[in-house]
Enzyme design. Structure first.
Site, PDB file in Angstrom:
ATOM      1  N   VAL A  43       0.824  -1.208   0.000  1.00  0.00           N
ATOM      2  CA  VAL A  43       0.000   0.000   0.000  1.00  0.00           C
ATOM      3  C   VAL A  43       0.861   1.264   0.000  1.00  0.00           C
ATOM      4  CG1 VAL A  43      -1.672   1.328   1.375  1.00  0.00           C
ATOM      5  CG2 VAL A  43      -1.984  -1.137   1.050  1.00  0.00           C
ATOM      6  N   GLU A  44       1.922   1.262   0.792  1.00  0.00           N
ATOM      7  CA  GLU A  44       2.749   2.466   0.933  1.00  0.00           C
ATOM      8  C   GLU A  44       3.487   2.829  -0.349  1.00  0.00           C
ATOM      9  OE1 GLU A  44       3.029   4.744   3.144  1.00  0.00           O
ATOM     10  OE2 GLU A  44       2.204   3.893   4.968  1.00  0.00           O
TER      11      GLU A  44
END
Length: 191
Positions: A92-93
């Protein structure tokens, strides 16, 4: 950062000085052959640091779990965080991009802000080993702070602990938490 042997070095230097005064003939003969314990430890420490530096420098840009598996598993064990959670956070990051930089200035795989990276002792946020270790340590600290509540810890990782403590979690952070938790659960099911 390795151990500091400054005081031990001072003591050993003083012992050497006394030996030189008490037995000058013997000291001169054995001095070139001697390896002090502190010097051997420093050499080992430097060799380990250099090996870690060399191993990290060959991973950059777009990467994947297989390339970072050892680092992730090591950090998971060291900081008592599920490796699946680390994988979900990286996905996600940064989308597994070691060179990722957000529009707010977050850097590397787990998107550490420069002040957070400095606080965690991460000297090079684009070094995947340092970045992952720093990010995992940070989520571990936040998980401890929020007594095992992973969702609160993730919200604090994204929005900052002050906002979470004030009960002011932005919608974007709530979405961030839902996305990570969804990937995390899928990874845990696959095992």
């Amino acid at each position: 950062m390795g151990p500091n042997f400054t005081n031990i070095s001072k003591v050993l230097n003083r012992i050497d000085e006394i030996n030189r005064q008490m037995m000058p003939d013997m000291y001169q003969q054995t001095q070139p052959l001697r390896s002090r314990f502190v010097d051997v430890l420093n050499d080992v420490n430097n060799a380990q640091r250099n090996a870690r530096t060399r191993s990290r420098s060959n991973i950059s840009g777009k990467t994947n779990y297989d390339e970072l598996k050892d680092v992730i598993n090591e950090c998971a064990e060291k900081y008592n965080i599920d490796q699946e959670l680390i994988r979900a956070m990286i996905q996600v990051e940064s989308g597994w991009n070691t060179d990722a930089v957000s529009n707010k200035g977050a850097q590397g795989l787990m998107q550490l802000m420069p002040r957070t990276a400095a606080m965690l002792g991460v000297e090079d946020p684009f070094d995947p080993v340092q970045n992952i270790e720093g990010g995992v340590r940070y989520i571990s600290d936040l998980t401890d702070k929020y007594r095992g509540d992973i969702e609160k810890a993730l919200a604090a990782y994204n929005a900052g602990p002050a906002r979470v403590d004030a009960g002011n979690i932005p919608e974007v952070s709530k979405r961030y938490v839902r996305n990570i938790m969804s990937i995390y659960r899928k990874l845990r099911e696959v095992g």
